[in-house]
Design a protein around this motif. Structure first.
Motif, mmCIF file in Angstrom:
data_model
loop_
_atom_site.group_PDB
_atom_site.id
_atom_site.type_symbol
_atom_site.label_atom_id
_atom_site.label_comp_id
_atom_site.label_asym_id
_atom_site.label_seq_id
_atom_site.Cartn_x
_atom_site.Cartn_y
_atom_site.Cartn_z
ATOM 1 N N TRP A 1 -2.086 56.286 10.332
ATOM 2 C CA TRP A 1 -0.997 54.462 11.437
ATOM 3 C C TRP A 1 -1.181 54.832 12.574
ATOM 4 O O TRP A 1 -0.794 56.245 13.076
ATOM 5 N N SER A 2 -1.515 53.971 13.341
ATOM 6 C CA SER A 2 -1.012 54.365 15.163
ATOM 7 C C SER A 2 0.013 54.618 15.836
ATOM 8 O O SER A 2 0.985 53.879 14.440
ATOM 9 N N ALA A 3 0.864 54.955 16.428
ATOM 10 C CA ALA A 3 2.069 54.881 17.512
ATOM 11 C C ALA A 3 2.308 53.311 17.406
ATOM 12 O O ALA A 3 3.609 52.857 16.691
ATOM 13 N N GLY A 4 1.310 52.381 17.706
ATOM 14 C CA GLY A 4 1.653 51.068 18.013
ATOM 15 C C GLY A 4 2.385 50.840 19.718
ATOM 16 O O GLY A 4 2.199 52.085 20.028
ATOM 17 N N ARG A 5 3.217 49.698 19.713
ATOM 18 C CA ARG A 5 3.555 49.522 21.057
ATOM 19 C C ARG A 5 4.977 48.857 20.934
ATOM 20 O O ARG A 5 5.386 47.767 19.927
ATOM 21 N N ALA A 6 5.712 49.467 21.486
ATOM 22 C CA ALA A 6 7.166 48.668 21.023
ATOM 23 C C ALA A 6 7.427 48.203 22.219
ATOM 24 O O ALA A 6 6.936 47.539 22.891
ATOM 25 N N PHE A 7 8.456 47.360 21.522
ATOM 26 C CA PHE A 7 9.297 46.145 22.349
ATOM 27 C C PHE A 7 7.925 44.096 22.040
ATOM 28 O O PHE A 7 7.975 43.704 22.860
ATOM 29 N N GLU A 8 7.544 44.723 21.578
ATOM 30 C CA GLU A 8 6.182 43.592 21.484
ATOM 31 C C GLU A 8 7.087 42.275 19.863
ATOM 32 O O GLU A 8 7.761 42.960 19.367
ATOM 33 N N PRO A 9 7.085 40.899 20.632
ATOM 34 C CA PRO A 9 8.195 40.314 20.102
ATOM 35 C C PRO A 9 7.249 40.009 18.309
ATOM 36 O O PRO A 9 5.747 39.860 18.942
ATOM 37 N N PHE A 10 8.019 39.670 17.343
ATOM 38 C CA PHE A 10 6.858 39.892 15.900
ATOM 39 C C PHE A 10 7.742 38.709 15.480
ATOM 40 O O PHE A 10 8.951 37.569 16.201
ATOM 41 N N VAL A 11 7.079 37.868 14.711
ATOM 42 C CA VAL A 11 7.302 36.293 14.164
ATOM 43 C C VAL A 11 8.480 36.490 12.857
ATOM 44 O O VAL A 11 8.195 37.575 11.972
ATOM 45 N N ASN A 12 9.399 36.502 12.715
ATOM 46 C CA ASN A 12 10.691 36.013 11.714
ATOM 47 C C ASN A 12 10.643 34.403 11.643
ATOM 48 O O ASN A 12 11.042 34.021 11.891
ATOM 49 N N TYR A 13 10.976 34.066 10.342
ATOM 50 C CA TYR A 13 11.697 32.736 9.940
ATOM 51 C C TYR A 13 12.216 32.849 9.194
ATOM 52 O O TYR A 13 12.425 33.983 7.841
ATOM 53 N N ASP A 14 12.924 31.632 8.680
ATOM 54 C CA ASP A 14 14.143 31.199 7.520
ATOM 55 C C ASP A 14 13.929 29.900 6.868
ATOM 56 O O ASP A 14 12.664 29.370 7.910
ATOM 57 N N LEU A 15 13.551 28.979 6.034
ATOM 58 C CA LEU A 15 13.761 27.783 5.662
ATOM 59 C C LEU A 15 15.005 27.343 5.496
ATOM 60 O O LEU A 15 16.369 28.120 5.103
ATOM 61 N N LEU A 16 14.732 26.213 6.318
ATOM 62 C CA LEU A 16 15.896 25.172 6.009
ATOM 63 C C LEU A 16 16.224 24.551 4.897
ATOM 64 O O LEU A 16 15.528 24.042 4.160
ATOM 65 N N THR A 17 17.218 24.006 4.472
ATOM 66 C CA THR A 17 17.699 23.193 3.200
ATOM 67 C C THR A 17 16.474 21.985 3.475
ATOM 68 O O THR A 17 16.294 21.245 2.729
ATOM 69 N N ASP A 18 16.104 21.246 4.215
ATOM 70 C CA ASP A 18 15.258 20.236 4.370
ATOM 71 C C ASP A 18 14.241 20.397 4.728
ATOM 72 O O ASP A 18 13.324 19.872 4.292
ATOM 73 N N GLY A 19 13.720 22.131 4.156
ATOM 74 C CA GLY A 19 12.095 21.937 5.001
ATOM 75 C C GLY A 19 11.584 22.564 5.665
ATOM 76 O O GLY A 19 10.483 23.419 5.649
ATOM 77 N N ARG A 20 12.930 22.731 6.676
ATOM 78 C CA ARG A 20 12.243 23.355 7.887
ATOM 79 C C ARG A 20 12.245 24.626 8.461
ATOM 80 O O ARG A 20 12.727 25.259 7.061
#
Length: 193
Positions: free
Chosen positions: A13-32
């Protein structure tokens, strides 16, 4: 990845890049979807057709990465690598982590690192702390962009799961890394102002 099932597998595994933005999500009750994927304070609301149906923003600027932030990130990487090494088993898969010298850095620390949506569609938006770690305050907003309030980092934190009737579940690990689940009831979150 190299090797075989007979000789054992080696994964590097490479050490990678610190402070890279990543995708995070969750679902609302209306499906959005409520989604974060950028450097600034921006929560996108993704409609059922995949288009951006709205955006929640606050004027909080990202931190510029300096020597102190880089050293704090290196310390977290060393600690994380040490924990992984301590948890190794007699598995035929050998995992090798690149040393901290391979860690690279983005120019800015993303403002947000996570979010969750509770049963009432309130969005719990997790901000980074002053060292770029995942230990900052949590803002609670509605999908309409109404600001409910901010939870300080040392207070109530975003739960691992939301339950009915205000129940919040937290997975906590003891000194032997054994998990337990603590459940508390949220009595009220009152909007500010």
């Amino acid at each position: 990845m190299s090797g075989s099932a007979e000789t054992g597998m080696r994964v590097a595994w490479s050490a990678g890049r610190a402070f890279e933005p990543f995708v995070n999500y969750d679902l609302l009750t209306d499906g959005r979807l409520a989604l974060i994927d950028s450097i600034g304070y921006r929560v996108k609301l993704i409609g059922l057709d995949g288009s951006v149906a709205g955006t929640i923003e606050r004027p909080i600027a990202p931190l510029a990465v300096d020597d102190a932030l880089m050293e704090a990130a290196r310390d977290r990487y060393r600690e994380s690598t040490a924990r992984r090494n301590a948890m190794r088993t007699n598995s035929p898969i050998q995992i090798e982590m690149e040393g901290v010298e391979g860690l690279t850095f983005a120019d800015e620390v993303p403002v947000l690192y996570g979010l969750k949506v509770d049963w009432e569609d309130r969005i719990w938006v997790k901000r980074r702390g002053p060292t770029g770690d995942d230990d900052g305050p949590t803002d609670i907003v509605t999908p309409d962009g109404d600001y409910i309030g901010t939870l300080p980092p040392e207070g109530l934190r975003t739960p691992d799961a939301f339950g009915p009737d205000g129940l919040l579940a937290y997975i906590e690990r003891d000194e032997l890394d054994l998990p337990t689940v603590r459940v508390v009831r949220l009595i009220a979150l009152e909007p500010e102002g």
